[in-house]
Design a protein around this motif. Structure first.
Motif, mmCIF file in Angstrom:
data_model
loop_
_atom_site.group_PDB
_atom_site.id
_atom_site.type_symbol
_atom_site.label_atom_id
_atom_site.label_comp_id
_atom_site.label_asym_id
_atom_site.label_seq_id
_atom_site.Cartn_x
_atom_site.Cartn_y
_atom_site.Cartn_z
ATOM 1 N N ASP A 46 9.134 -30.665 -36.286
ATOM 2 C CA ASP A 46 9.661 -32.124 -36.323
ATOM 3 C C ASP A 46 9.977 -32.342 -34.743
ATOM 4 N N ILE A 72 5.192 -31.152 -38.721
ATOM 5 C CA ILE A 72 5.731 -32.393 -38.769
ATOM 6 C C ILE A 72 6.025 -32.729 -40.546
ATOM 7 N N THR A 73 7.304 -32.900 -40.845
ATOM 8 C CA THR A 73 7.648 -33.181 -42.491
ATOM 9 C C THR A 73 7.307 -34.397 -42.823
ATOM 10 N N HIS A 79 12.001 -38.061 -37.165
ATOM 11 C CA HIS A 79 11.237 -36.737 -37.236
ATOM 12 C C HIS A 79 9.898 -36.653 -36.360
ATOM 13 N N GLY A 185 12.555 -30.311 -44.601
ATOM 14 C CA GLY A 185 12.245 -31.704 -44.240
ATOM 15 C C GLY A 185 13.274 -32.644 -45.034
#
Ligand SMILES: [Zn+2]
Length: 246
Positions: A46, A72-73, A79, A185
């Motif tokens: 993130d 990246i979640t 994020h 996440g």
């Protein structure tokens, strides 16, 4: 003045990996760096607002070339909001090696940000940006990091109709040597979330909410996050709501 960084950062390490939670506060930013002790290679998990500032605060420009992978979640701004600045800095310092970015399948916020960046600098971008859409059980390997993604349940509440809409959201398991770092996440409690954290050497678990049942629809409550933490060998609760004193 409140120093949010002091209360919203953490670090953990073993013989193979160092994990720096550079910053993580709900609604502000989550910026996590995993550094392989074998190679010095860096994975960012993130890239919220201030990722570039947080990396520079480490006191070295090594990340310009050592950054190996970004995962990246989901597309919430806290994020991914720092991605554009980070890419701009890498361009300015003439990074030359390709950069892989893993995103949830259908994550428009990130794919459109990257597309805008590429369109703006198509003739002057010294490095390749490679985007890989990930789904449930997807795997991605670099020379230094092995990543597995699992779909988790996270609601995006920012829609005109006010309906609950699940958004593309992933948890990740990252292997570095024999070590496994898990990152939930943002997720509410769901069956998959246990699979994300189970047996990990370190689980990074978002624990945004208090104890209300309603709150637990979107995020993990404190109690849920702590219970999950016990499924891993070690855990850190991150993504807390910042306390602002007026
Ligand atoms: Zn979110």
């Amino acid at each position: 003045m409140n120093d949010l960084t002091e209360t919203h950062s953490a670090a953990w390490e073993n013989d193979e990996v160092r994990v720096d939670v550079l910053f993580s506060a709900a609604g502000v930013a989550t910026n996590i760096a995993m550094v392989s002790k074998f190679s010095g290679s860096i994975l960012l998990a993130d890239v919220g607002d201030g990722t570039l500032r947080d990396l520079l605060s480490q006191g070295s420009l090594d990340f310009v070339n050592e950054l190996n992978l970004i995962i990246i979640t989901h597309g919430h701004f806290d994020h991914m909001g720092g991605l554009y600045s980070l890419l701009g800095f890498l361009r300015m310092l003439k990074r030359s090696t390709p950069l892989d970015i893993l995103i949830p399948k259908g994550c428009k916020e990130v794919s459109s940000t990257i597309r805008t960046f590429k369109d703006s600098y198509c003739d002057t971008l010294p490095f390749q940006i490679r985007v890989q859409e990930m789904g449930h059980g997807s795997e991605f390997h670099t020379d230094f990091f092995h990543v597995r993604s699992l779909e988790v349940e996270h609601y995006g509440l920012e829609n005109a109709a006010g309906d609950d809409v699940l958004m593309p959201a992933l948890g990740y398991r990252v292997s570095i040597g024999e070590s496994v770092i898990a990152f939930t996440g943002d997720s509410r409690m769901c069956p998959v979330i246990e699979e994300v954290v189970k047996g990990a050497d370190l689980a990074l678990i978002e624990a945004t909410e208090g104890t209300s049942v309603e709150a637990g629809k979107v995020h993990l409550t404190d109690d849920e996050a702590k219970q999950l933490g016990f499924l891993a060998k070690n855990h850190l609760l991150i993504h807390r709501i910042p306390k602002i004193e007026s």
